[in-house]
Design a protein around this motif. Structure first.
Motif, PDB file in Angstrom:
ATOM      1  N   THR A   1     -41.220   1.446  16.736  1.00 12.54           N
ATOM      2  CA  THR A   1     -40.664   2.531  15.926  1.00 12.54           C
ATOM      3  C   THR A   1     -41.591   2.883  14.773  1.00 12.54           C
ATOM      4  OG1 THR A   1     -38.425   1.826  16.525  1.00 12.54           O
ATOM      5  CG2 THR A   1     -38.645   3.264  14.595  1.00 12.54           C
ATOM      6  N   ALA A   2     -42.164   1.865  14.131  1.00  8.94           N
ATOM      7  CA  ALA A   2     -43.102   2.102  13.033  1.00  8.94           C
ATOM      8  C   ALA A   2     -44.346   2.847  13.525  1.00  8.94           C
ATOM      9  CB  ALA A   2     -43.494   0.781  12.384  1.00  8.94           C
ATOM     10  N   GLU A   3     -44.808   2.515  14.720  1.00 12.19           N
ATOM     11  CA  GLU A   3     -45.973   3.208  15.267  1.00 12.19           C
ATOM     12  C   GLU A   3     -45.661   4.678  15.549  1.00 12.19           C
ATOM     13  OE1 GLU A   3     -47.114   0.823  18.630  1.00 12.19           O
ATOM     14  OE2 GLU A   3     -48.319  -0.511  17.388  1.00 12.19           O
ATOM     15  N   ILE A   4     -44.481   4.950  16.070  1.00  9.35           N
ATOM     16  CA  ILE A   4     -44.089   6.339  16.325  1.00  9.35           C
ATOM     17  C   ILE A   4     -43.969   7.111  15.015  1.00  9.35           C
ATOM     18  CG2 ILE A   4     -42.225   7.817  17.184  1.00  9.35           C
ATOM     19  CD1 ILE A   4     -41.680   5.535  19.263  1.00  9.35           C
ATOM     20  N   LEU A   5     -43.357   6.494  14.012  1.00  2.00           N
ATOM     21  CA  LEU A   5     -43.227   7.154  12.709  1.00  2.00           C
ATOM     22  C   LEU A   5     -44.589   7.362  12.055  1.00  2.00           C
ATOM     23  CD1 LEU A   5     -40.069   5.343  11.313  1.00  2.00           C
ATOM     24  CD2 LEU A   5     -40.249   7.708  12.115  1.00  2.00           C
ATOM     25  N   GLY A   6     -45.488   6.392  12.204  1.00  2.00           N
ATOM     26  CA  GLY A   6     -46.831   6.545  11.652  1.00  2.00           C
ATOM     27  C   GLY A   6     -47.586   7.679  12.323  1.00  2.00           C
ATOM     28  N   ALA A   7     -47.446   7.792  13.640  1.00  4.03           N
ATOM     29  CA  ALA A   7     -48.089   8.889  14.366  1.00  4.03           C
ATOM     30  C   ALA A   7     -47.547  10.230  13.876  1.00  4.03           C
ATOM     31  CB  ALA A   7     -47.861   8.732  15.864  1.00  4.03           C
ATOM     32  N   THR A   8     -46.255  10.278  13.642  1.00  5.47           N
ATOM     33  CA  THR A   8     -45.641  11.490  13.096  1.00  5.47           C
ATOM     34  C   THR A   8     -46.184  11.789  11.703  1.00  5.47           C
ATOM     35  OG1 THR A   8     -43.642  11.006  14.360  1.00  5.47           O
ATOM     36  CG2 THR A   8     -43.423  12.594  12.561  1.00  5.47           C
ATOM     37  N   GLY A   9     -46.406  10.733  10.924  1.00  6.31           N
ATOM     38  CA  GLY A   9     -46.958  10.890   9.584  1.00  6.31           C
ATOM     39  C   GLY A   9     -48.392  11.379   9.573  1.00  6.31           C
ATOM     40  N   LEU A  10     -49.128  11.115  10.627  1.00  2.00           N
ATOM     41  CA  LEU A  10     -50.494  11.641  10.723  1.00  2.00           C
ATOM     42  C   LEU A  10     -50.511  13.131  11.040  1.00  2.00           C
ATOM     43  CD1 LEU A  10     -52.431   8.936  12.790  1.00  2.00           C
ATOM     44  CD2 LEU A  10     -52.631   9.403  10.353  1.00  2.00           C
ATOM     45  N   VAL A  11     -49.484  13.602  11.744  1.00  2.11           N
ATOM     46  CA  VAL A  11     -49.494  14.968  12.260  1.00  2.11           C
ATOM     47  C   VAL A  11     -48.689  15.942  11.396  1.00  2.11           C
ATOM     48  CG1 VAL A  11     -48.829  16.392  14.234  1.00  2.11           C
ATOM     49  CG2 VAL A  11     -49.885  14.169  14.603  1.00  2.11           C
ATOM     50  N   LEU A  12     -47.445  15.610  11.103  1.00  2.00           N
ATOM     51  CA  LEU A  12     -46.569  16.586  10.451  1.00  2.00           C
ATOM     52  C   LEU A  12     -46.974  16.998   9.039  1.00  2.00           C
ATOM     53  CD1 LEU A  12     -42.925  15.806  11.621  1.00  2.00           C
ATOM     54  CD2 LEU A  12     -44.450  17.645  12.301  1.00  2.00           C
ATOM     55  N   PRO A  13     -47.312  16.079   8.140  1.00  2.00           N
ATOM     56  CA  PRO A  13     -47.660  16.532   6.786  1.00  2.00           C
ATOM     57  C   PRO A  13     -48.835  17.526   6.742  1.00  2.00           C
ATOM     58  CG  PRO A  13     -47.146  14.216   6.737  1.00  2.00           C
ATOM     59  CD  PRO A  13     -47.190  14.616   8.189  1.00  2.00           C
ATOM     60  N   PRO A  14     -49.936  17.263   7.459  1.00  2.00           N
ATOM     61  CA  PRO A  14     -51.007  18.263   7.424  1.00  2.00           C
ATOM     62  C   PRO A  14     -50.617  19.589   8.090  1.00  2.00           C
ATOM     63  CG  PRO A  14     -51.882  16.161   8.134  1.00  2.00           C
ATOM     64  CD  PRO A  14     -50.398  16.032   8.119  1.00  2.00           C
ATOM     65  N   LEU A  15     -49.792  19.528   9.127  1.00  2.00           N
ATOM     66  CA  LEU A  15     -49.381  20.760   9.798  1.00  2.00           C
ATOM     67  C   LEU A  15     -48.475  21.620   8.928  1.00  2.00           C
ATOM     68  CD1 LEU A  15     -48.622  19.904  13.545  1.00  2.00           C
ATOM     69  CD2 LEU A  15     -50.449  21.317  12.623  1.00  2.00           C
ATOM     70  N   THR A  16     -47.561  20.973   8.228  1.00  2.00           N
ATOM     71  CA  THR A  16     -46.592  21.721   7.429  1.00  2.00           C
ATOM     72  C   THR A  16     -47.054  21.972   6.003  1.00  2.00           C
ATOM     73  OG1 THR A  16     -45.449  19.705   6.732  1.00  2.00           O
ATOM     74  CG2 THR A  16     -44.669  20.766   8.763  1.00  2.00           C
TER      75      THR A  16
END
Length: 119
Positions: free
Chosen positions: A51-66
């Motif tokens: 779960t932490a790995e999935i959330l970390g992957a999301t953290g790499l992508v969503l903040p720069p995109l939004t």
């Protein structure tokens, strides 16, 4: 620098999304051929790690995109550096010297940290 960030962060996010999904959903028997260490930690810890790995992957992508809280991308990449440092320690305490993937992931995450500071 933005393109360089995506070149480093994109594959890193895909890798952790895939690996995290496996850890969060598959049984120990299914994971054992890929990850010999799964018997060394409780199943709940394995699920939390996924779960932490999935959330970390999301953290790499969503903040720069939004554009919302882009510093979270740096935090996610730092988290992956720390995660892989722990993974190397776990491998070495088990006399498992196959740490090339972990070292490559640390290097990629460290470059991602550096590139994320320029976002």
């Amino acid at each position: 620098m933005n393109i360089a960030y995506w070149i480093a962060a994109g594959p890193l996010a895909l890798f952790y999304c895939y690996a995290g999904t496996l850890k969060a959903t598959r049984s120990r028997d299914q994971l054992r051929p890929m990850m010999a260490w799964v018997d060394r930690i409780p199943l709940s810890a394995l699920r939390a790690l996924g779960t932490a790995e999935i959330l970390g992957a999301t953290g790499l992508v969503l903040p720069p995109l939004t554009g919302i809280a882009p510093s979270l991308a740096s935090a996610a990449a730092i988290g992956f550096v720390l995660l892989q440092t722990g993974a190397i320690a776990m491998h070495l305490t088990d006399d498992d010297r196959r740490i090339a993937l972990n070292a490559g992931l640390i290097a990629t995450a460290a470059v991602t940290v550096w590139l994320a500071t320029g976002l």
